[in-house]
Design a protein around this motif. Structure first.
Motif, PDB file in Angstrom:
ATOM      1  N   SER A  99      -6.636   3.856   5.545  1.00 26.65           N
ATOM      2  CA  SER A  99      -5.432   3.053   5.347  1.00 26.65           C
ATOM      3  C   SER A  99      -5.828   1.602   5.113  1.00 26.65           C
ATOM      4  O   SER A  99      -6.860   1.129   5.607  1.00 26.65           O
ATOM      5  CB  SER A  99      -4.521   3.157   6.564  1.00 26.65           C
ATOM      6  OG  SER A  99      -5.025   2.386   7.637  1.00 26.65           O
ATOM      7  N   ALA A 146       0.844  -1.194   0.000  1.00 28.23           N
ATOM      8  CA  ALA A 146       0.000   0.000   0.000  1.00 28.23           C
ATOM      9  C   ALA A 146       0.879   1.244   0.000  1.00 28.23           C
ATOM     10  O   ALA A 146       1.546   1.539   0.990  1.00 28.23           O
ATOM     11  CB  ALA A 146      -0.923  -0.010   1.209  1.00 28.23           C
ATOM     12  N   ASP A 147       0.887   1.944  -1.112  1.00 28.62           N
ATOM     13  CA  ASP A 147       1.628   3.197  -1.253  1.00 28.62           C
ATOM     14  C   ASP A 147       0.683   4.312  -0.806  1.00 28.62           C
ATOM     15  O   ASP A 147      -0.220   4.716  -1.543  1.00 28.62           O
ATOM     16  CB  ASP A 147       2.042   3.364  -2.720  1.00 28.62           C
ATOM     17  CG  ASP A 147       2.886   4.602  -2.972  1.00 28.62           C
ATOM     18  OD1 ASP A 147       2.763   5.575  -2.193  1.00 28.62           O
ATOM     19  OD2 ASP A 147       3.638   4.618  -3.964  1.00 28.62           O
ATOM     20  N   GLU A 148       0.901   4.821   0.408  1.00 32.49           N
ATOM     21  CA  GLU A 148      -0.037   5.768   1.016  1.00 32.49           C
ATOM     22  C   GLU A 148       0.629   7.113   1.333  1.00 32.49           C
ATOM     23  O   GLU A 148       0.292   7.785   2.303  1.00 32.49           O
ATOM     24  CB  GLU A 148      -0.640   5.148   2.281  1.00 32.49           C
ATOM     25  CG  GLU A 148      -1.428   3.878   1.972  1.00 32.49           C
ATOM     26  CD  GLU A 148      -1.947   3.134   3.190  1.00 32.49           C
ATOM     27  OE1 GLU A 148      -2.934   2.386   3.044  1.00 32.49           O
ATOM     28  OE2 GLU A 148      -1.359   3.289   4.282  1.00 32.49           O
ATOM     29  N   SER A 193       2.923  -1.050   4.233  1.00 34.98           N
ATOM     30  CA  SER A 193       2.448   0.269   3.822  1.00 34.98           C
ATOM     31  C   SER A 193       3.598   1.262   3.934  1.00 34.98           C
ATOM     32  O   SER A 193       4.469   1.127   4.791  1.00 34.98           O
ATOM     33  CB  SER A 193       1.265   0.719   4.668  1.00 34.98           C
ATOM     34  OG  SER A 193       1.623   0.784   6.033  1.00 34.98           O
ATOM     35  N   LYS A 228      -4.325  -0.898   6.329  1.00 31.36           N
ATOM     36  CA  LYS A 228      -4.235  -1.610   7.601  1.00 31.36           C
ATOM     37  C   LYS A 228      -5.533  -1.480   8.390  1.00 31.36           C
ATOM     38  O   LYS A 228      -6.028  -2.471   8.955  1.00 31.36           O
ATOM     39  CB  LYS A 228      -3.070  -1.084   8.438  1.00 31.36           C
ATOM     40  CG  LYS A 228      -2.944  -1.821   9.769  1.00 31.36           C
ATOM     41  CD  LYS A 228      -1.857  -1.263  10.640  1.00 31.36           C
ATOM     42  CE  LYS A 228      -1.824  -1.993  11.979  1.00 31.36           C
ATOM     43  NZ  LYS A 228      -0.804  -1.461  12.889  1.00 31.36           N
TER      44      LYS A 228
END
Length: 534
Positions: free
Chosen positions: A327, A310-312, A346, A329
């Motif tokens: 997110s 996950a590129d957040e 992430s 998560k």
């Protein structure tokens, strides 16, 4: 003169020519490549050297013939030929060369401070104090800044010039875990946190874990199309199979599970899918995934035993009414078993958001549910890099441990942060409204991140002119825009796009007056371009 054959993963049109500073590339047709996306078949090209060569070249230990072939095929569109040409034009302007404009507007990259964004005072005061501790005796430095600076210096053995643990300072990793807990409402173990040199460095270190052939098959990683070119470049460099899945432009770049299934089915005979990358908020598309969409992605990943990346990094950049950042998560944990036991990593960065501290190279990764034996080797691999930049680690600490209400820096911090995000929100609307008023343009709302990715319908004569000029049509358009106006954008073919469509990415980062000027120039250019190729 000598010719060398290359294979590039990005398609720039049939028989296209790309010019670099000291060489030109003439493409040879390898099937009908026109209008293919980044996920399409590669093409072949001939690289013609224009610099003098001697026989001594062939005797070098490392020469082109024995260079890592994966390095040859990787490309990074955000800093590609158009950007190289933009830098040349900027130098020409400095040298007094006359152009129909007086500056280059770099709308190609998400570099906030380069576009005039003012740094957050609290962040710079902490960084200044840890770099120059005598400032801790300066009465003009707020007490909360001094407290945080002293804590960082103590954790760093008195100087940010010291190496830290390979995974970063424990103090800051604990602060990151606390930040994640407050954000998501679920526990975060600081021992699952790794500090890295920007998200890009952390992502590359993670992806190399998948470098293992199984039963003669390469590993495969699913990435969105359009995508941030870091991913295609990294996968090409590492020799990992790219599995591109198209985002749905008609639904504001949503992620469609049927498309995920199609992409996976198409590639699974030639590779073993191991991981799915999701960029949320999106780059280059600017979408913000809904909770339902994230749940669908998690279920898909569970069904196919995929590690989720996950590129957040744009989680602070949310603009559109009704959009909200969730997110991966948080949603994973809300869904409970079996999903809450899934493997997830992430990434977050200090380069984007309201901070924009790109050059400091600070970031973190949170890895959950990783196989313990894998984690041991992951940490071993990271340790070979010693540690990420300590000033970048300190910057990340200021983001996850900002001033609290009642502290001396709080009011100014909130004011500056709000001003940056409000301005970005306004500029996001400015860009979308402008492009949707252009003939042949269609631009989805910029719900988040820092970019717009409009679709453009090019006149048939312009497409024909691009062919004659040996360029992909959107590359032709972008070069024309640059040469006539000084505006530097990135063609959609560098990010990937549906066959038969043309796009480009532009940032929303120029300050409001500069952005207004840029959009005015863009409009005038586009009207002239359409008239010229009507």
């Amino acid at each position: 003169m000598s010719n060398i054959r290359l294979a590039f993963p990005f398609v720039n049109g049939r028989n296209g020519v790309r010019r670099f500073t000291s060489a030109s590339v003439k493409l040879e047709k390898s099937g009908d490549c026109q209008n293919k996306s980044v996920a399409a078949r590669p093409f072949t090209c001939t690289f013609t050297r224009t610099m003098a060569t001697t026989n001594s070249h062939e005797k070098r230990s490392l020469n082109y013939d024995n260079l890592n072939p994966n390095v040859k095929i990787m490309e990074y569109a955000v800093r590609g030929p158009i950007v190289i040409r933009a830098a040349q034009i900027a130098k020409e302007l400095q040298q007094g060369v006359k152009k129909p404009f007086n500056e280059v507007i770099s709308a190609n990259i998400g570099d906030c401070h380069a576009m005039g964004q003012v740094p957050i005072t609290f962040i710079r005061q902490v960084l200044s104090s840890v770099l120059y501790p005598p400032l801790l005796d300066d009465p003009k430095i707020p007490d909360d800044v001094k407290q945080r600076s002293r804590e960082i210096l103590k954790a760093a053995r008195g100087s940010v010039g010291c190496y830290t643990e390979s995974t970063g300072l424990e103090l800051i990793r604990r602060h990151v875990a606390e930040f994640i807990e407050q954000r998501d409402g679920y526990p975060s173990d600081w021992q699952n946190i790794l500090l890295c040199g920007g998200a890009s460095d952390g992502i590359k270190n993670f992806l190399k874990l998948f470098l293992c052939n199984v039963d003669g098959k390469l590993p495969g990683v699913m990435i969105p199309i359009p995508q941030y070119p870091l991913y295609s470049a990294t996968l090409a460099e590492m020799g990992i199979t790219q599995i591109g899945y198209y985002l749905d432009e008609s639904k504001n770049w949503a992620l469609n599970v049927d498309e995920l299934e199609r992409a996976l089915e198409e590639k699974k005979e030639t590779c073993i899918p191991k991981c799915i990358v999701v960029i949320n908020p999106g780059n280059p598309t600017g979408q913000v995934l809904t909770k339902q969409n994230i749940q669908e992605i998690i279920k898909f990943a569970h069904n196919h035993n995929l590690f989720i990346l996950a590129d957040e990094v744009y989680q602070h950049n949310i603009y559109a009414e009704g959009s909200e950042f969730f997110s991966f998560k948080k949603i994973l944990m809300e869904m409970g078993e079996p999903y809450s036991s899934m493997e997830l990593v992430s990434f977050m960065s200090c380069s984007k958001g309201y901070m924009g501290e790109c050059g400091l190279r600070g970031g973190y990764a949170e890895v959950i549910n990783m196989c313990p034996e894998v984690k041991v080797n992951y940490l071993k691999s990271v340790s070979a890099m010693l540690c990420s930049t300590v000033i970048g680690q300190a910057c990340m600490d200021t983001i996850v441990n900002p001033p609290r209400k009642g502290e001396p820096s709080y009011e100014l911090y909130i004011k500056e942060r709000k001003a940056v995000l409000d301005s970005l929100n306004m500029r996001a609307r400015m860009v979308v409204d402008a492009f949707n008023s252009f003939e042949g343009f269609s631009c989805n709302p910029v719900q988040g991140a820092m970019y717009a990715f409009p679709s453009i319908t090019l006149p048939p004569k312009a497409i024909e002119a691009a062919k004659k000029n040996n360029q992909h049509p959107d590359v032709f358009y972008a070069f024309q825009l640059l040469e006539r106006t000084g505006i530097c954008i990135v063609p959609g073919s560098g990010f990937g796009q549906q066959p038969g469509t043309f796009h480009f990415r532009t940032t929303i980062l120029p300050q409001p007056e500069k952005l207004k000027e840029m959009l005015g120039k863009f409009r005038a250019f586009h009207l002239e371009f359409v008239e010229e190729y009507k």
